[in-house]
Design a protein around this motif. Structure first.
Motif, PDB file in Angstrom:
ATOM      1  N   GLN A  86      25.266  43.138  31.208  1.00 30.44           N
ATOM      2  CA  GLN A  86      26.587  42.796  30.693  1.00 30.44           C
ATOM      3  C   GLN A  86      27.626  42.996  31.793  1.00 30.44           C
ATOM      4  OE1 GLN A  86      27.129  44.987  27.043  1.00 30.44           O
ATOM      5  NE2 GLN A  86      25.745  43.639  25.939  1.00 30.44           N
ATOM      6  N   ALA A  87      27.558  42.133  32.784  1.00 28.55           N
ATOM      7  CA  ALA A  87      28.480  42.201  33.909  1.00 28.55           C
ATOM      8  C   ALA A  87      29.874  41.780  33.445  1.00 28.55           C
ATOM      9  CB  ALA A  87      28.000  41.296  35.029  1.00 28.55           C
ATOM     10  N   PRO A  88      30.909  42.408  33.982  1.00 26.10           N
ATOM     11  CA  PRO A  88      32.267  42.057  33.571  1.00 26.10           C
ATOM     12  C   PRO A  88      32.632  40.638  33.999  1.00 26.10           C
ATOM     13  CG  PRO A  88      32.319  43.533  35.463  1.00 26.10           C
ATOM     14  CD  PRO A  88      30.886  43.433  35.023  1.00 26.10           C
ATOM     15  N   SER A  89      33.370  39.959  33.131  1.00 29.07           N
ATOM     16  CA  SER A  89      33.861  38.617  33.462  1.00 29.07           C
ATOM     17  C   SER A  89      34.975  38.264  32.491  1.00 29.07           C
ATOM     18  CB  SER A  89      32.743  37.576  33.383  1.00 29.07           C
ATOM     19  OG  SER A  89      32.301  37.433  32.052  1.00 29.07           O
ATOM     20  N   SER A  90      35.730  37.246  32.842  1.00 29.70           N
ATOM     21  CA  SER A  90      36.792  36.762  31.965  1.00 29.70           C
ATOM     22  C   SER A  90      36.967  35.260  32.151  1.00 29.70           C
ATOM     23  CB  SER A  90      38.099  37.510  32.218  1.00 29.70           C
ATOM     24  OG  SER A  90      39.081  37.103  31.296  1.00 29.70           O
ATOM     25  N   CYS A  91      37.731  34.845  33.156  1.00 32.65           N
ATOM     26  CA  CYS A  91      38.099  33.431  33.291  1.00 32.65           C
ATOM     27  C   CYS A  91      36.942  32.537  33.739  1.00 32.65           C
ATOM     28  CB  CYS A  91      39.275  33.273  34.244  1.00 32.65           C
ATOM     29  SG  CYS A  91      38.862  33.453  36.002  1.00 32.65           S
ATOM     30  N   GLU A  92      36.068  33.046  34.583  1.00 32.77           N
ATOM     31  CA  GLU A  92      34.915  32.352  35.145  1.00 32.77           C
ATOM     32  C   GLU A  92      35.262  31.112  35.975  1.00 32.77           C
ATOM     33  OE1 GLU A  92      31.405  32.165  32.735  1.00 32.77           O
ATOM     34  OE2 GLU A  92      32.064  33.889  31.547  1.00 32.77           O
ATOM     35  N   ILE A  93      36.502  31.085  36.504  1.00 33.86           N
ATOM     36  CA  ILE A  93      36.904  29.996  37.406  1.00 33.86           C
ATOM     37  C   ILE A  93      37.412  30.526  38.747  1.00 33.86           C
ATOM     38  CG2 ILE A  93      37.366  28.327  35.576  1.00 33.86           C
ATOM     39  CD1 ILE A  93      40.375  28.960  35.914  1.00 33.86           C
ATOM     40  N   GLY A  94      37.280  31.837  38.965  1.00 32.93           N
ATOM     41  CA  GLY A  94      37.676  32.417  40.243  1.00 32.93           C
ATOM     42  C   GLY A  94      39.132  32.794  40.356  1.00 32.93           C
ATOM     43  N   SER A  95      39.783  33.025  39.218  1.00 30.81           N
ATOM     44  CA  SER A  95      41.220  33.313  39.243  1.00 30.81           C
ATOM     45  C   SER A  95      41.608  34.731  38.846  1.00 30.81           C
ATOM     46  CB  SER A  95      41.956  32.345  38.309  1.00 30.81           C
ATOM     47  OG  SER A  95      41.831  31.031  38.778  1.00 30.81           O
ATOM     48  N   CYS A  96      40.766  35.447  38.105  1.00 32.75           N
ATOM     49  CA  CYS A  96      41.233  36.718  37.523  1.00 32.75           C
ATOM     50  C   CYS A  96      40.705  37.975  38.215  1.00 32.75           C
ATOM     51  CB  CYS A  96      40.891  36.773  36.041  1.00 32.75           C
ATOM     52  SG  CYS A  96      39.132  37.015  35.688  1.00 32.75           S
ATOM     53  N   ALA A  97      39.596  37.898  38.917  1.00 29.56           N
ATOM     54  CA  ALA A  97      38.961  39.024  39.621  1.00 29.56           C
ATOM     55  C   ALA A  97      38.294  40.041  38.694  1.00 29.56           C
ATOM     56  CB  ALA A  97      39.939  39.731  40.560  1.00 29.56           C
ATOM     57  N   THR A  98      38.161  39.735  37.419  1.00 30.84           N
ATOM     58  CA  THR A  98      37.470  40.650  36.506  1.00 30.84           C
ATOM     59  C   THR A  98      36.021  40.864  36.931  1.00 30.84           C
ATOM     60  OG1 THR A  98      38.871  39.958  34.672  1.00 30.84           O
ATOM     61  CG2 THR A  98      36.793  41.019  34.087  1.00 30.84           C
ATOM     62  N   CYS A  99      35.398  39.843  37.486  1.00 29.68           N
ATOM     63  CA  CYS A  99      33.981  39.896  37.845  1.00 29.68           C
ATOM     64  C   CYS A  99      33.722  40.367  39.273  1.00 29.68           C
ATOM     65  CB  CYS A  99      33.361  38.514  37.654  1.00 29.68           C
ATOM     66  SG  CYS A  99      33.986  37.280  38.828  1.00 29.68           S
ATOM     67  N   MET A 100      34.743  40.834  39.973  1.00 36.13           N
ATOM     68  CA  MET A 100      34.547  41.162  41.385  1.00 36.13           C
ATOM     69  C   MET A 100      33.548  42.295  41.581  1.00 36.13           C
ATOM     70  SD  MET A 100      38.175  42.911  42.499  1.00 36.13           S
ATOM     71  CE  MET A 100      37.751  43.464  44.125  1.00 36.13           C
ATOM     72  N   ALA A 101      32.754  42.131  42.623  1.00 36.46           N
ATOM     73  CA  ALA A 101      31.757  43.127  43.016  1.00 36.46           C
ATOM     74  C   ALA A 101      31.637  43.037  44.530  1.00 36.46           C
ATOM     75  CB  ALA A 101      30.425  42.840  42.337  1.00 36.46           C
ATOM     76  N   ARG A 102      30.941  44.021  45.106  1.00 35.53           N
ATOM     77  CA  ARG A 102      30.829  44.058  46.566  1.00 35.53           C
ATOM     78  C   ARG A 102      29.406  43.772  46.995  1.00 35.53           C
ATOM     79  NH1 ARG A 102      30.601  47.627  51.003  1.00 35.53           N
ATOM     80  NH2 ARG A 102      30.120  49.427  49.742  1.00 35.53           N
TER      81      ARG A 102
END
Length: 111
Positions: A54-70
């Motif tokens: 259950q990886a974090p995500s929101s917009c899924e278009i590259g605009s919100c950074a909710t899904c950012m990881a390193r």
């Protein structure tokens, strides 16, 4: 930000041949490390989901950074990046909803 794919290189694997695709991606999320099978063309986020994470995500278009990881090992390129600054990308951060692996080995860590 630019509409051009953002290349990301991190670690010694960054010199792998163009078009290299891993068999699996190692994903660290919520203190657990999972080796998730990778299918060519999937993003890192899609790969995490297919592995039941259950990886974090929101917009899924590259605009919100909710899904950012390193990316801590290997490399990836982002199809779109409207959220991360160049210095964050230089430090290995990606938007996993937009990141496609570009090396034979990829390890990503969500914080």
């Amino acid at each position: 930000m630019s509409d051009e794919p953002t290349p990301l290189r991190n670690g010694p694997v960054a010199t792998a041949a163009a078009g290299a695709v891993p068999d699996e991606i190692t994903i660290k999320l919520d203190g657990r490390t999972t080796a998730a099978p990778y299918s060519a063309g999937d993003t890192i986020l899609q790969t995490a989901r297919m592995a039941g994470l259950q990886a974090p995500s929101s917009c899924e278009i590259g605009s919100c950074a909710t899904c950012m990881a390193r990316i801590t090992h290997g490399s990836a390129r982002m199809l779109n990046n409207d959220a991360l600054e160049p210095d964050e990308v230089d430090e290995g951060w990606v938007l996993t909803c937009q990141a496609l692996p570009t090396s034979c080995t990829v390890r990503v860590e969500y914080e």
